[in-house]
Design an enzyme around this catalytic site. Structure first.
Site, mmCIF file in Angstrom:
data_model
loop_
_atom_site.group_PDB
_atom_site.id
_atom_site.type_symbol
_atom_site.label_atom_id
_atom_site.label_comp_id
_atom_site.label_asym_id
_atom_site.label_seq_id
_atom_site.Cartn_x
_atom_site.Cartn_y
_atom_site.Cartn_z
ATOM 1 N N HIS A 1 61.665 102.006 83.193
ATOM 2 C CA HIS A 1 62.230 103.342 83.426
ATOM 3 C C HIS A 1 63.228 103.310 84.576
ATOM 4 O O HIS A 1 64.312 103.890 84.498
ATOM 5 C CB HIS A 1 61.131 104.355 83.775
ATOM 6 C CG HIS A 1 60.160 104.616 82.684
ATOM 7 N ND1 HIS A 1 58.801 104.498 82.852
ATOM 8 C CD2 HIS A 1 60.338 104.993 81.399
ATOM 9 C CE1 HIS A 1 58.187 104.801 81.728
ATOM 10 N NE2 HIS A 1 59.100 105.103 80.821
ATOM 11 N N LYS B 1 48.432 116.567 74.930
ATOM 12 C CA LYS B 1 48.181 115.184 75.332
ATOM 13 C C LYS B 1 47.633 115.139 76.750
ATOM 14 O O LYS B 1 48.148 115.800 77.636
ATOM 15 C CB LYS B 1 49.481 114.363 75.301
ATOM 16 C CG LYS B 1 50.002 114.061 73.938
ATOM 17 C CD LYS B 1 51.324 113.353 74.098
ATOM 18 C CE LYS B 1 51.560 112.312 73.065
ATOM 19 N NZ LYS B 1 52.852 111.637 73.264
ATOM 20 N N ARG C 1 64.060 99.330 73.842
ATOM 21 C CA ARG C 1 63.494 98.008 74.116
ATOM 22 C C ARG C 1 63.599 97.078 72.917
ATOM 23 O O ARG C 1 63.721 95.872 73.073
ATOM 24 C CB ARG C 1 62.015 98.127 74.519
ATOM 25 C CG ARG C 1 61.806 98.788 75.852
ATOM 26 C CD ARG C 1 60.343 99.025 76.104
ATOM 27 N NE ARG C 1 59.842 99.892 75.032
ATOM 28 C CZ ARG C 1 58.583 100.128 74.777
ATOM 29 N NH1 ARG C 1 57.645 99.560 75.489
ATOM 30 N NH2 ARG C 1 58.225 100.940 73.804
ATOM 31 N N SER D 1 54.622 101.588 79.182
ATOM 32 C CA SER D 1 53.626 102.320 79.980
ATOM 33 C C SER D 1 52.228 102.204 79.390
ATOM 34 O O SER D 1 51.254 102.052 80.130
ATOM 35 C CB SER D 1 54.010 103.798 80.071
ATOM 36 O OG SER D 1 55.160 103.982 80.829
#
Length: 165
Positions: free
Chosen positions: A17, A41, A95, A133
């Site tokens: 990040h 969440k 990514r 993460s």
């Protein structure tokens, strides 16, 4: 100068990040780092914790790049928070090909909702391409060494959450 917005959960913020934040901060006059809050969440860190961590982490980046970096939270559409902050660009990190597939779909939807806002992708730098993460949290829960993936202050907070591993 153009304002850009980089949205994510940042739960927790990783070196991946921060790589995107630094690179985007070099290109845009203002970069708004927007922490998405999803009430369905349960995050590892609550919104206030994530915001405080990111505020601390972006200070040296802004110093290096000379850019202005703001940290905010939001619970609505990313295009709505972008509009509120005058962002003309959404910044996204990629990514791998799986990320690209998801991001292209989101960019298409956002383009319909807000045609005046463009999306720009940053390919992950080779040193952080593997960092996720979710994997960082899993390693921390199992007592593994996460220092290669997150800044020291984030690692400390994760170790405090999972002292026994």
């Amino acid at each position: 100068m153009t304002t850009a917005l980089y949205a994510g959960s940042f739960d927790p913020a990783t070196y991946g990040h921060l790589d995107v934040i630094e690179r985007a901060s070099r290109l845009f006059g203002t970069l708004v780092v927007a922490i998405g809050i999803h009430h369905e969440k349960k995050g590892e860190f609550d919104a206030a914790e994530r915001e405080a961590m990111l505020r601390e982490l972006v200070v040296p980046i802004a110093g290096r790049t000379g850019g202005r970096i703001e940290v905010v939270t939001f619970a609505d559409l990313v295009v709505d928070i972008a509009r509120r902050h005058g962002a003309r660009v959404l910044v996204r990190g990629i990514r791998n090909s799986s990320d690209l597939d998801v991001e292209v779909g989101m960019a298409g939807m956002n383009a319909v909702l807000a045609p005046e806002i463009d999306t720009i992708y940053f390919g992950a730098s080779s040193g952080v391409r593997h960092v996720a993460s979710s994997l960082v949290k899993q390693i921390a829960r199992l007592g593994g060494d996460i220092t290669a993936f997150v800044p020291p202050q984030v690692a400390d907070k994760l170790r405090a959450r999972y002292p026994a591993g």
